[in-house]
Design an enzyme around this catalytic site. Structure first.
Site, PDB file in Angstrom:
ATOM      1  N   SER A   1       0.844  -1.392   0.148  1.00  0.00           N
ATOM      2  CA  SER A   1       0.072  -0.054   0.171  1.00  0.00           C
ATOM      3  C   SER A   1       0.671   1.250  -0.203  1.00  0.00           C
ATOM      4  O   SER A   1       1.639   1.573  -0.868  1.00  0.00           O
ATOM      5  CB  SER A   1      -1.024  -0.159   1.154  1.00  0.00           C
ATOM      6  OG  SER A   1      -1.951   1.050   1.272  1.00  0.00           O
TER       7      SER A   1
ATOM      8  N   HIS B   1      -2.361  -1.453  -4.470  1.00  0.00           N
ATOM      9  CA  HIS B   1      -3.821  -1.421  -4.400  1.00  0.00           C
ATOM     10  C   HIS B   1      -4.480   0.105  -4.328  1.00  0.00           C
ATOM     11  O   HIS B   1      -3.667   0.894  -4.086  1.00  0.00           O
ATOM     12  CB  HIS B   1      -4.657  -2.283  -3.479  1.00  0.00           C
ATOM     13  CG  HIS B   1      -4.438  -1.873  -1.995  1.00  0.00           C
ATOM     14  ND1 HIS B   1      -4.725  -2.424  -0.806  1.00  0.00           N
ATOM     15  CD2 HIS B   1      -3.687  -0.804  -1.480  1.00  0.00           C
ATOM     16  CE1 HIS B   1      -4.609  -1.724   0.293  1.00  0.00           C
ATOM     17  NE2 HIS B   1      -3.793  -0.764  -0.084  1.00  0.00           N
TER      18      HIS B   1
END
Length: 203
Positions: free
Chosen positions: A103, A128
């Protein structure tokens, strides 16, 4: 620095002209221009990293900083404060993932100086779209939804800039959690090299 979740932090004792001096291990490594991000990206951890980056720039603006990342990600705004500081300061910031960079951690890994972004062989990288949830009046939910979409677009632009992938590819590949091996992260452009021994790091 309570980096290790309340575990005891090792101390290093050095001999000086005035006798012995003790450092916690992270302070000692800071003298070698090594900065760690371990665990969640939040305001507290981001403030520590930003302060260390600014300190090392003031110490020597022409010498590289080595930024080691083992993080599952966390707050986007906190992570962006680290990202902006990395781009703002004069020294090159060399990044390395050990363990995981997921992330926001993956964004920071990719944001290292070109040619100086590394992964250890068994590390994992995950990109993501930003996560979010909000309760409240319909108008407030709409405001927060638009903010999440803005953040998603901005993060995709940053990943595209540093990876060399086009924005459409990034948007597609971040639609769901996208886990990568060190080799895949190198192919994708998130890191420049995979290191197995320190000797393989170019000067």
């Amino acid at each position: 620095m309570d980096i290790m979740n309340n575990l005891p932090i090792p101390m290093v004792v050095e001999q000086t002209g005035r006798g012995e001096r003790a450092f916690d291990i992270y302070s000692r490594l800071l003298k070698e221009r090594v900065v760690f991000l371990v665990g969640e990206v939040n305001d507290a951890s981001a403030n520590l990293v930003v302060a260390q980056l600014l300190f090392l720039e003031a110490e020597n603006p022409d010498q590289d900083i080595h930024f080691y990342i083992n993080s599952p990600g966390g707050s986007v705004t906190a992570g962006m404060s680290i990202y902006d500081t990395m781009q703002f300061i004069k020294p090159d910031v060399s990044t390395m993932v050990l363990g995981q960079a997921a992330s926001m951690g993956a964004v920071l890994l990719a944001a290292g100086a070109a040619g100086k972004r590394y992964a250890l062989p068994n590390s994992r990288v995950m990109i993501h779209q930003p996560l979010g949830g909000f309760r409240g009046q319909a108008s407030d939910i709409d405001i927060h939804a638009r903010e999440i979409l803005f953040i998603r677009e901005r993060l995709n632009q940053i990943l595209a800039k540093h990876s060399g992938q086009d924005l459409e590819t990034i948007s597609r590949d971040t639609e769901r959690d996208n886990f990568m091996s060190a080799e895949r992260a190198q192919e994708y452009g998130l890191v420049d090299a995979i290191l197995t021994h320190r000797e393989s790091v170019s000067a």
